[in-house]
Design an enzyme around this catalytic site. Sequence first.
Site, PDB file in Angstrom:
ATOM      1  N   GLU A 225       0.645  -1.396   0.100  1.00  0.00           N
ATOM      2  CA  GLU A 225      -0.018  -0.392   0.134  1.00  0.00           C
ATOM      3  C   GLU A 225       0.768   1.120  -0.074  1.00  0.00           C
ATOM      4  OE1 GLU A 225      -3.251   0.269  -0.496  1.00  0.00           O
ATOM      5  OE2 GLU A 225      -4.160  -1.854  -0.275  1.00  0.00           O
TER       6      GLU A 225
ATOM      7  N   ARG B 267       0.571   3.697  -3.266  1.00  0.00           N
ATOM      8  CA  ARG B 267      -0.080   4.868  -2.977  1.00  0.00           C
ATOM      9  C   ARG B 267       0.998   6.215  -2.663  1.00  0.00           C
ATOM     10  NH1 ARG B 267      -5.796   4.017  -0.244  1.00  0.00           N
ATOM     11  NH2 ARG B 267      -6.157   2.107  -0.051  1.00  0.00           N
TER      12      ARG B 267
ATOM     13  N   ASP C 297      -5.060 -10.116  -8.073  1.00  0.00           N
ATOM     14  CA  ASP C 297      -5.488  -9.479  -9.465  1.00  0.00           C
ATOM     15  C   ASP C 297      -4.836  -8.694  -9.792  1.00  0.00           C
ATOM     16  OD1 ASP C 297      -5.262  -7.763  -7.149  1.00  0.00           O
ATOM     17  OD2 ASP C 297      -7.052  -6.297  -7.284  1.00  0.00           O
TER      18      ASP C 297
ATOM     19  N   GLU D 261     -11.781   0.496 -10.107  1.00  0.00           N
ATOM     20  CA  GLU D 261     -11.456  -0.456 -11.590  1.00  0.00           C
ATOM     21  C   GLU D 261     -12.888  -0.316 -13.045  1.00  0.00           C
ATOM     22  OE1 GLU D 261     -10.004  -1.253  -7.687  1.00  0.00           O
ATOM     23  OE2 GLU D 261     -12.301  -1.427  -7.677  1.00  0.00           O
TER      24      GLU D 261
END
Length: 637
Positions: free
Chosen positions: A268, A272, A401, A537
């Site tokens: 993360e 980010r 994913d 998404e």
Amino acid sequence: MDVCSWKQRKWKQLSRLQRSIILFLFAFLAVCGVISYTSMGEPWKSLTNKSLDDQRTEPEIPGLKLANPAVLPAPQKADANLGDYPELSPQKPPKPPHVRRGPSNLQNKPPWRDVRLKTRHDTSKVVEEPVQADKEEKTEKSVISWRGAVIEPDQSTEPPSSKIKEPDKPSSVEVEDQKEPVPITERQVAVIEAFRHAWKGYKDFAWGHDELKPLSKSYSEWFGLGLTLIDALDTMWILGLKEEFEEARKWVANDLVFDKNVDVNLFESTIRILGGLLSTYHLSGDSLFLEKAKDIGNRLMPAFKTPSKIPYSDVNIGRGTAHPPRWTSDSTVAEVTSIQLEFRELSRLTGDEKFQKAVDEVMKHVHTLSGKNDGLVPMFINTNSGQFTHLGVYTLGARADSYYEYLLKQWIQGGKKENELLEDYMRAIEGVKKHLLQRSQPKKLTFVGELAHGHFSAKMDHLVCFLPGTLALGAHNGLTADHMKLAEALIETCYQMYAQVETGLSPEIVHFNLHAQKGHKDVEIKPADRHNLLRPETVESLFYMYRFTGDKKYQDWGWEILQNFNKYTRVPTGGYTSINNVQNPSNPEPRDKMESFFLGETLKYMFLLFSDDIDLINLDKYVFNTEAHPLPIWVPA
């Protein structure tokens, strides 16, 4: 009688043939040096002068004289009372920021320093002093940036036709900069308004903190590093929000400190914070963001000190230690294979290969592992053994994913040279087709399910809606056209995950009906799955599909989603909130949390979706990380 007058009269009395013979003789004698041209008198001078003038003017091409006001207007100075930028409006749209490629140390200073406004109306101005215009053209040199503003570097005497040679100038100043600005659309204006509303809530109630709690007018902390602010930096740049960006930059310069005794998640914080800083550096050229990126990048490196080189999930960025979660020694496959774009780019910018070496070792190791199913990977990997765990479960949703996304995007980032990445990606898509694709009833929607120990589940996370965009990106980069066909089918499904729900907003997870049942839709939602986190998404994939096909329906679908976000998740005092129940329009049960990715991804992709300017983050020059932060492609496509 005047001798000259007599000569002229006699000359006129001669026949044309006689005059031609005399001229020929005089020319011959002049060449031999016997006489001079001037002894010929006025007839010869008038003839030769005319010929020289003709020779001087014939090669000139109309339009090349800078002093000609009808051909090339001189640069016009903006009115002083306009300031650096006009207010964003549909009437005077700013041009999208120029998309740059190449090392960011070649970029310009931030655009609000010494800026001159340039609009489409400048070309209609009449130049009243051609000489001054020529002088200005020879002394001024401009670089387009920040949605059409003209950044003027230091004074130079280099003529405008000369190429920029200084190493500190952007290498990507191309002809595209000179094209007519693409107008901002009304829908883009609506996105800007939504962003400003969200930013107002963050600024008023959560400034400098990780996430806004808009209902309670407070904030929540995850890492204590201003996640929302950093995630939103490049969005503000792309939207042209100068004042907001400058204020956020001051916070980064004065208050963003990584020397803290705090545990952060490697994945993360990479996508980010590191991704956001690198992207903002490339767009703005401001070295502040690169310095901060180097700092956080170095502090994340202890995560790779494991027996297998598969990184731990958590790092204490103050102490320089790393560890797995308390309950397991596993990391998720998506997390360890979705940090590569950022660390590779950090190595390219700094010249320090340790960042890229660490993440490349992970990819090479995963490439060789057993336990895959036709290219599909399990969800977990052990940091001690380096082997997959929890074998037999395959999904394109949470925990797996972005592994597939980054296979393709690393291949694109590196100039399409790393064939192992492409092989793994192509094999995985074939695995999806073979094991995970099914069609629902009654609309026969193509969807991606899950496989658990040989048993198919018709469950699909909203996270999987990244896939249509990724498939379209691959097809755009020369992969099989079948990928685009599959992308078109899947984006229809992702849209239906919104359209078939009462609020017009998708839940976190859906289950598809495989058999037709009277009174049942394709999409079924379980009570535990009906929350919406403002995820990006589907909008992301809509952006790719519109960019590559030009089909307006994708813009229309995105517009519906934005309207429903405004209707069911907008908080009047500022900000947007996740909701617990997408099936209850009268009470969607707000959760009192605005995820940082709503500003970093969702609204950014919305703005790009509604643009008709392919150079607004040109996809042949940039590749987005999984948090929607654009990073440059190393080699031109």
